[in-house]
Design a protein around this motif. Structure first.
Motif, PDB file in Angstrom:
ATOM      1  N   VAL A  11       2.609  -8.380   5.690  1.00 48.32           N
ATOM      2  CA  VAL A  11       3.025  -7.915   4.366  1.00 48.32           C
ATOM      3  C   VAL A  11       4.542  -7.998   4.231  1.00 48.32           C
ATOM      4  O   VAL A  11       5.284  -7.736   5.166  1.00 48.32           O
ATOM      5  N   GLN A  12       4.981  -8.414   3.058  1.00 52.16           N
ATOM      6  CA  GLN A  12       6.396  -8.405   2.682  1.00 52.16           C
ATOM      7  C   GLN A  12       6.522  -7.459   1.493  1.00 52.16           C
ATOM      8  O   GLN A  12       5.866  -7.656   0.474  1.00 52.16           O
ATOM      9  N   PHE A  13       7.372  -6.459   1.627  1.00 50.82           N
ATOM     10  CA  PHE A  13       7.523  -5.472   0.557  1.00 50.82           C
ATOM     11  C   PHE A  13       8.477  -5.987  -0.511  1.00 50.82           C
ATOM     12  O   PHE A  13       9.514  -6.571  -0.203  1.00 50.82           O
ATOM     13  N   ASP A  14       8.135  -5.719  -1.762  1.00 45.55           N
ATOM     14  CA  ASP A  14       9.030  -6.028  -2.868  1.00 45.55           C
ATOM     15  C   ASP A  14      10.178  -5.018  -2.913  1.00 45.55           C
ATOM     16  O   ASP A  14      11.172  -5.255  -3.569  1.00 45.55           O
ATOM     17  N   GLY A  15      10.033  -3.931  -2.205  1.00 41.33           N
ATOM     18  CA  GLY A  15      11.048  -2.887  -2.135  1.00 41.33           C
ATOM     19  C   GLY A  15      10.455  -1.628  -1.533  1.00 41.33           C
ATOM     20  O   GLY A  15       9.251  -1.562  -1.294  1.00 41.33           O
ATOM     21  N   PRO A  16      11.278  -0.615  -1.283  1.00 41.04           N
ATOM     22  CA  PRO A  16      10.776   0.617  -0.682  1.00 41.04           C
ATOM     23  C   PRO A  16       9.702   1.301  -1.532  1.00 41.04           C
ATOM     24  O   PRO A  16       8.774   1.910  -0.994  1.00 41.04           O
ATOM     25  N   ASP A  17       9.813   1.186  -2.858  1.00 42.37           N
ATOM     26  CA  ASP A  17       8.828   1.819  -3.738  1.00 42.37           C
ATOM     27  C   ASP A  17       7.464   1.136  -3.613  1.00 42.37           C
ATOM     28  O   ASP A  17       6.426   1.796  -3.670  1.00 42.37           O
ATOM     29  N   SER A  18       7.453  -0.168  -3.424  1.00 45.18           N
ATOM     30  CA  SER A  18       6.173  -0.865  -3.248  1.00 45.18           C
ATOM     31  C   SER A  18       5.579  -0.561  -1.881  1.00 45.18           C
ATOM     32  O   SER A  18       4.351  -0.475  -1.729  1.00 45.18           O
ATOM     33  N   ALA A  19       6.427  -0.355  -0.873  1.00 42.87           N
ATOM     34  CA  ALA A  19       5.931   0.049   0.455  1.00 42.87           C
ATOM     35  C   ALA A  19       5.256   1.412   0.362  1.00 42.87           C
ATOM     36  O   ALA A  19       4.177   1.624   0.934  1.00 42.87           O
ATOM     37  N   ASP A  20       5.878   2.335  -0.375  1.00 42.01           N
ATOM     38  CA  ASP A  20       5.271   3.657  -0.571  1.00 42.01           C
ATOM     39  C   ASP A  20       3.944   3.538  -1.316  1.00 42.01           C
ATOM     40  O   ASP A  20       2.974   4.223  -0.994  1.00 42.01           O
ATOM     41  N   ALA A  21       3.888   2.664  -2.306  1.00 44.21           N
ATOM     42  CA  ALA A  21       2.652   2.476  -3.073  1.00 44.21           C
ATOM     43  C   ALA A  21       1.533   1.940  -2.182  1.00 44.21           C
ATOM     44  O   ALA A  21       0.377   2.364  -2.294  1.00 44.21           O
ATOM     45  N   LEU A  22       1.863   1.013  -1.285  1.00 41.53           N
ATOM     46  CA  LEU A  22       0.854   0.507  -0.351  1.00 41.53           C
ATOM     47  C   LEU A  22       0.378   1.620   0.573  1.00 41.53           C
ATOM     48  O   LEU A  22      -0.813   1.697   0.901  1.00 41.53           O
ATOM     49  N   ALA A  23       1.284   2.505   0.986  1.00 41.89           N
ATOM     50  CA  ALA A  23       0.888   3.645   1.826  1.00 41.89           C
ATOM     51  C   ALA A  23      -0.075   4.559   1.069  1.00 41.89           C
ATOM     52  O   ALA A  23      -1.061   5.051   1.639  1.00 41.89           O
ATOM     53  N   ILE A  24       0.173   4.759  -0.207  1.00 41.16           N
ATOM     54  CA  ILE A  24      -0.720   5.577  -1.037  1.00 41.16           C
ATOM     55  C   ILE A  24      -2.086   4.913  -1.146  1.00 41.16           C
ATOM     56  O   ILE A  24      -3.125   5.577  -1.055  1.00 41.16           O
ATOM     57  N   ALA A  25      -2.123   3.592  -1.314  1.00 45.85           N
ATOM     58  CA  ALA A  25      -3.396   2.863  -1.381  1.00 45.85           C
ATOM     59  C   ALA A  25      -4.150   2.984  -0.056  1.00 45.85           C
ATOM     60  O   ALA A  25      -5.370   3.194  -0.044  1.00 45.85           O
ATOM     61  N   ILE A  26      -3.445   2.859   1.061  1.00 44.61           N
ATOM     62  CA  ILE A  26      -4.073   3.000   2.384  1.00 44.61           C
ATOM     63  C   ILE A  26      -4.648   4.406   2.544  1.00 44.61           C
ATOM     64  O   ILE A  26      -5.780   4.578   3.015  1.00 44.61           O
ATOM     65  N   CYS A  27      -3.874   5.411   2.147  1.00 46.68           N
ATOM     66  CA  CYS A  27      -4.340   6.797   2.224  1.00 46.68           C
ATOM     67  C   CYS A  27      -5.640   6.963   1.433  1.00 46.68           C
ATOM     68  O   CYS A  27      -6.609   7.532   1.935  1.00 46.68           O
ATOM     69  N   HIS A  28      -5.669   6.451   0.216  1.00 48.22           N
ATOM     70  CA  HIS A  28      -6.860   6.583  -0.622  1.00 48.22           C
ATOM     71  C   HIS A  28      -8.050   5.846   0.004  1.00 48.22           C
ATOM     72  O   HIS A  28      -9.174   6.358   0.011  1.00 48.22           O
ATOM     73  N   ALA A  29      -7.802   4.674   0.540  1.00 50.52           N
ATOM     74  CA  ALA A  29      -8.880   3.910   1.182  1.00 50.52           C
ATOM     75  C   ALA A  29      -9.476   4.701   2.344  1.00 50.52           C
ATOM     76  O   ALA A  29     -10.704   4.780   2.481  1.00 50.52           O
ATOM     77  N   HIS A  30      -8.627   5.302   3.167  1.00 50.60           N
ATOM     78  CA  HIS A  30      -9.126   6.094   4.297  1.00 50.60           C
ATOM     79  C   HIS A  30      -9.916   7.315   3.823  1.00 50.60           C
ATOM     80  O   HIS A  30     -10.951   7.642   4.405  1.00 50.60           O
ATOM     81  N   HIS A  31      -9.438   7.964   2.768  1.00 43.90           N
ATOM     82  CA  HIS A  31     -10.161   9.123   2.243  1.00 43.90           C
ATOM     83  C   HIS A  31     -11.512   8.713   1.651  1.00 43.90           C
ATOM     84  O   HIS A  31     -12.505   9.416   1.833  1.00 43.90           O
ATOM     85  N   LEU A  32     -11.550   7.579   0.974  1.00 47.87           N
ATOM     86  CA  LEU A  32     -12.823   7.094   0.425  1.00 47.87           C
ATOM     87  C   LEU A  32     -13.796   6.727   1.546  1.00 47.87           C
ATOM     88  O   LEU A  32     -15.001   7.007   1.450  1.00 47.87           O
ATOM     89  N   GLN A  33     -13.286   6.104   2.610  1.00 45.92           N
ATOM     90  CA  GLN A  33     -14.139   5.747   3.752  1.00 45.92           C
ATOM     91  C   GLN A  33     -14.691   6.998   4.414  1.00 45.92           C
ATOM     92  O   GLN A  33     -15.868   7.050   4.775  1.00 45.92           O
ATOM     93  N   GLY A  34     -13.852   8.012   4.560  1.00 44.70           N
ATOM     94  CA  GLY A  34     -14.300   9.277   5.155  1.00 44.70           C
ATOM     95  C   GLY A  34     -15.361   9.946   4.305  1.00 44.70           C
ATOM     96  O   GLY A  34     -16.364  10.460   4.822  1.00 44.70           O
ATOM     97  N   ARG A  35     -15.173   9.916   2.999  1.00 45.39           N
ATOM     98  CA  ARG A  35     -16.144  10.508   2.084  1.00 45.39           C
ATOM     99  C   ARG A  35     -17.469   9.749   2.161  1.00 45.39           C
ATOM    100  O   ARG A  35     -18.542  10.359   2.213  1.00 45.39           O
ATOM    101  N   ALA A  36     -17.419   8.429   2.202  1.00 47.84           N
ATOM    102  CA  ALA A  36     -18.641   7.620   2.291  1.00 47.84           C
ATOM    103  C   ALA A  36     -19.376   7.899   3.598  1.00 47.84           C
ATOM    104  O   ALA A  36     -20.608   7.985   3.625  1.00 47.84           O
TER     105      ALA A  36
END
Length: 172
Positions: free
Chosen positions: A136-161
């Motif tokens: 991954v290449q980040f467009d900037g620190p804000d996009s890196a944070d956004a990807l971290a938020i997406a990863i967090c949500h994916a893990h929470h959805l996997q745990g819920r499933a």
């Protein structure tokens, strides 16, 4: 499934899209929607419109199935917090307008999920995002944070499933 992570900001709104295939995560895209100008009331409406249109275009282009937004933290500057809250409202509105469910996570929950420590530094979060999304290449620190938020949500959805599947097996 595609997950859109959004890091709200009035000047820079980060976004990141990942694909989730079972336990595997793959980077799809990331970027930053940038606004310019002062934050006086007339200009504020125009800036919020830029954020809404930009985020709507991202949703249209990448077709996420779900979205997640970082919750706002309150700081010493009440006016700044209020303006950030308005940008966060756009981050919630754009996916909702497209019929996408939106999860919300506190910054410490995102860091704990991605790094394992709730008070991790930005550099640690970026490092772990790179580990989980190789190349991954980040467009900037804000996009890196956004990807971290997406990863967090994916893990929470996997745990819920997993919990739902386990409960169904226990009932059967």
């Amino acid at each position: 499934m595609r997950v859109l992570g959004i890091d709200p900001g009035l000047r820079n709104m980060g976004w990141g899209v990942i694909a989730v295939d079972g336990p595997r995560l793959r980077h799809v895209a990331n970027g930053v929607i940038r606004t310019s100008g002062s934050s006086d009331s007339g200009d504020l409406a125009a800036r919020l419109l830029v954020l809404f249109q930009g985020l709507s275009a991202v949703i249209s282009e990448y077709g996420p199935d779900v979205a997640a937004v970082e919750q706002t933290f309150v700081n010493k500057d009440a006016v700044g917090t209020l303006k950030l809250g308005q940008a966060r409202g756009i981050a919630l509105l754009a996916p909702a307008a497209a019929g996408i469910t939106v999860g919300e996570y506190a910054p410490n929950a995102v860091k704990k999920t991605v790094v394992g420590v709730g008070h991790a530094a930005k550099e640690q979060v970026q490092h772990m995002v790179r580990v989980q999304l190789p190349g991954v290449q980040f467009d900037g620190p804000d996009s890196a944070d956004a990807l971290a938020i997406a990863i967090c949500h994916a893990h929470h959805l996997q745990g819920r499933a997993l919990r739902v599947a386990t409960m169904r097996q226990g009932v059967a």
